[in-house]
Write an enzyme that holds these catalytic residues in place. Sequence first.
Site, short mmCIF file in Angstrom:
data_model
loop_
_atom_site.label_atom_id
_atom_site.label_comp_id
_atom_site.label_asym_id
_atom_site.label_seq_id
_atom_site.Cartn_x
_atom_site.Cartn_y
_atom_site.Cartn_z
N GLY A 93 -24.52 -6.33 -13.97
CA GLY A 93 -25.21 -6.22 -12.69
C GLY A 93 -26.70 -6.05 -12.87
O GLY A 93 -27.50 -6.60 -12.09
N ARG A 151 -19.56 -8.90 -7.01
CA ARG A 151 -20.50 -7.81 -6.66
C ARG A 151 -21.64 -8.34 -5.79
O ARG A 151 -22.12 -9.45 -6.00
CB ARG A 151 -21.03 -7.15 -7.94
CG ARG A 151 -19.92 -6.43 -8.68
CD ARG A 151 -20.37 -5.89 -10.02
NE ARG A 151 -21.32 -4.79 -9.89
CZ ARG A 151 -21.92 -4.24 -10.94
NH1 ARG A 151 -21.68 -4.69 -12.17
NH2 ARG A 151 -22.75 -3.24 -10.77
N SER A 174 -30.22 2.29 -4.94
CA SER A 174 -30.04 1.40 -6.08
C SER A 174 -31.32 1.18 -6.87
O SER A 174 -32.31 0.63 -6.36
CB SER A 174 -29.51 0.04 -5.60
OG SER A 174 -29.64 -0.91 -6.62
N GLN A 207 -31.45 -0.88 -9.24
CA GLN A 207 -31.54 -2.32 -9.51
C GLN A 207 -32.31 -3.02 -8.41
O GLN A 207 -33.10 -3.93 -8.67
CB GLN A 207 -30.13 -2.90 -9.66
CG GLN A 207 -29.43 -2.38 -10.90
CD GLN A 207 -27.99 -2.81 -11.03
OE1 GLN A 207 -27.44 -3.44 -10.13
NE2 GLN A 207 -27.37 -2.46 -12.14
N ASP A 263 -23.19 6.80 -12.79
CA ASP A 263 -22.32 6.17 -13.80
C ASP A 263 -21.45 7.19 -14.54
O ASP A 263 -20.57 6.81 -15.31
CB ASP A 263 -23.16 5.37 -14.80
CG ASP A 263 -23.90 4.22 -14.11
OD1 ASP A 263 -23.45 3.78 -13.03
OD2 ASP A 263 -24.94 3.79 -14.64
N ARG A 269 -14.99 1.64 -8.27
CA ARG A 269 -14.70 2.77 -9.17
C ARG A 269 -13.98 3.93 -8.47
O ARG A 269 -13.36 4.75 -9.16
CB ARG A 269 -15.98 3.24 -9.88
CG ARG A 269 -16.36 2.32 -11.03
CD ARG A 269 -17.51 2.84 -11.89
NE ARG A 269 -17.78 1.90 -12.97
CZ ARG A 269 -18.95 1.76 -13.57
NH1 ARG A 269 -19.99 2.50 -13.19
NH2 ARG A 269 -19.11 0.88 -14.54
N ARG A 273 -16.64 1.82 -18.34
CA ARG A 273 -16.63 3.29 -18.11
C ARG A 273 -15.21 3.79 -17.81
O ARG A 273 -14.86 4.91 -18.16
CB ARG A 273 -17.63 3.66 -17.01
CG ARG A 273 -19.03 3.17 -17.35
CD ARG A 273 -20.14 4.02 -16.85
NE ARG A 273 -21.40 3.31 -17.10
CZ ARG A 273 -22.11 3.37 -18.22
NH1 ARG A 273 -21.71 4.12 -19.23
NH2 ARG A 273 -23.23 2.69 -18.37
O1 SPQ Z 1 -25.49 -3.29 -14.99
P1 SPQ Z 1 -24.32 -2.75 -14.22
O2 SPQ Z 1 -23.11 -3.60 -14.48
O3 SPQ Z 1 -24.61 -2.58 -12.77
O4 SPQ Z 1 -24.02 -1.30 -14.84
C1 SPQ Z 1 -23.82 0.04 -14.32
C2 SPQ Z 1 -22.96 0.78 -15.42
O5 SPQ Z 1 -22.04 1.53 -15.13
O6 SPQ Z 1 -23.32 0.61 -16.59
C3 SPQ Z 1 -23.14 0.09 -12.96
F1 SPQ Z 1 -22.03 -0.47 -12.88
O7 SPQ Z 1 -25.04 0.78 -14.29
C4 SPQ Z 1 -26.11 0.56 -13.34
C5 SPQ Z 1 -26.26 1.79 -12.47
O8 SPQ Z 1 -25.08 2.12 -11.79
C6 SPQ Z 1 -27.38 0.33 -14.13
C7 SPQ Z 1 -28.61 0.51 -13.33
C8 SPQ Z 1 -29.92 0.03 -13.88
O9 SPQ Z 1 -30.04 -0.17 -15.10
O10 SPQ Z 1 -30.85 -0.11 -13.08
C9 SPQ Z 1 -28.62 1.15 -12.11
C10 SPQ Z 1 -27.39 1.62 -11.46
O11 SPQ Z 1 -26.97 0.65 -10.51
P2 SPQ Z 1 -27.57 0.61 -9.01
O12 SPQ Z 1 -26.64 -0.31 -8.26
O13 SPQ Z 1 -27.48 2.01 -8.53
O14 SPQ Z 1 -28.92 0.13 -9.04
#
Ligand code: SPQ
Length: 429
Positions: free
Chosen positions: A95, A123, A168, A170, A316, A347, A389
């Site tokens: 993601g 997703r 988020s 991300q 996480d 999850r 996880r």
């Molecule tokens: O990369 P991915 O698959 O989204 O990984 C996860 C994880 O558990 O390793 C979530 F499934 O981590 C994300 C985290 O939940 C990594 C992340 C980042 O590096 O910016 C931010 C979080 O996600 P979000 O949706 O809150 O931005």
Amino acid sequence: MTDIKLQSIDKGLHGSITVPGDKSISHRSIIFGSLATGRTTVRHFLDGEDCLRTIEAFRALGVSIEQDGDTVTIESEGKDSFKEPLEPIYFGNSGTTARLLLGVFAALPFHITAYGDASLTKRPMDRVVHPLRQMGGKINGREQGKYLPLAVDGQRLSSLTYRTPVKSAQVKSALLLAGLLAEGETEISEDVKTRDHTEQMLKSFGANLDVTGTTVTIQGGQKLTGTDVYVPGDISSAAFFLAAACLVPGSDITLTNTGLNETRTGILDVLRDMGADMEITEHKIQAGERIGDIRIKYRPLKHTEIGGEIIPRLIDELPILALLATQADGETVIKDAEELRFKETDRIDAIASTLRSFGAKVETTADGMRIPGNQTLHGSTADSFGDHRIGMMIAIASLIAEGETVLTDAASINISYPSFFADLEMLQK
Ligand code: SPQ
């Protein structure tokens, strides 16, 4: 598909390990190293499947990236030297790669198509696609661009002032990356502060940005300069062994050089609240990231309530915290964690069905769960559902479950922690 047979242990965990590099920081080191001019050397890089997808994506854009174990060297002349990729880009299960790179691709003068594995394809991407369109981005795909595969027609982007409706990092990071490559000043605000590795790394690559409370402002067109990055141990990986030490009587372990960035240490706050016997020695700050050693010894835990502003700081870690809750002295409540439904699996459902397969009682809610304490776990055949996880949670549960546990699809653990079983074995010697 790999199956692993696991047994409970009757002796505590002992010793000291450094868990692999932080996944979030590893991704960002490749992204910023590729956008920067000059050489970037990354040490203690996470050699996991997700981060390799980010490396491959930038190689497809023509960036020279050499990997030697956990050291990665990037030589780049910046974004103007990138080339249009000839093949679709594969984001795999990641993601972070998908959301952050959509922010970059939207601003490059290329046509790029991107896709992911079965989990990533489900997703939501509209959380970044919509605001990127407000900047002038042209991104198309199924259901108005909600899901991968997506086709990006790179454009000259304009600035954006935006308040993120979802908690988020991300989304924030994708928009800061797009803002860096856009014209004018971009301002991103969030209701609750999420992990800030993008902001820290932008600064260490020489960018100016203003962080006031939960608002980040960045001027477009800034040039980045290659630098050296040390990636701290991933606290999200360390969390599994912190939990193991709290579960197995007699344990006394130390996790050295672990990342202690405050936007990620919610798990430590919760463990303290649950009465864990823990000692933290912070010893350095590198590129804005706090790093230190965590020593933790077995002690029975108290139940707790987890919700509100702490959620993004431990999102996480909720699978492993849910397992801990089954062994606390009373009912634990997890709330405000609706974002769990948009991860590699839903999850909330994955945690509940996994714990139930061990014989535990769990009640799910729309945004969390209620978990009674003092529960006896029974070995089970449990699938990771392709979620790293959940896979590691099952492995730690097996340490205290009566009888044999069979973890199916254990390979998913390679996403973030390829040496997980080797480290577990080391702590059992
Ligand atoms: O990369 P991915 O698959 O989204 O990984 C996860 C994880 O558990 O390793 C979530 F499934 O981590 C994300 C985290 O939940 C990594 C992340 C980042 O590096 O910016 C931010 C979080 O996600 P979000 O949706 O809150 O931005």
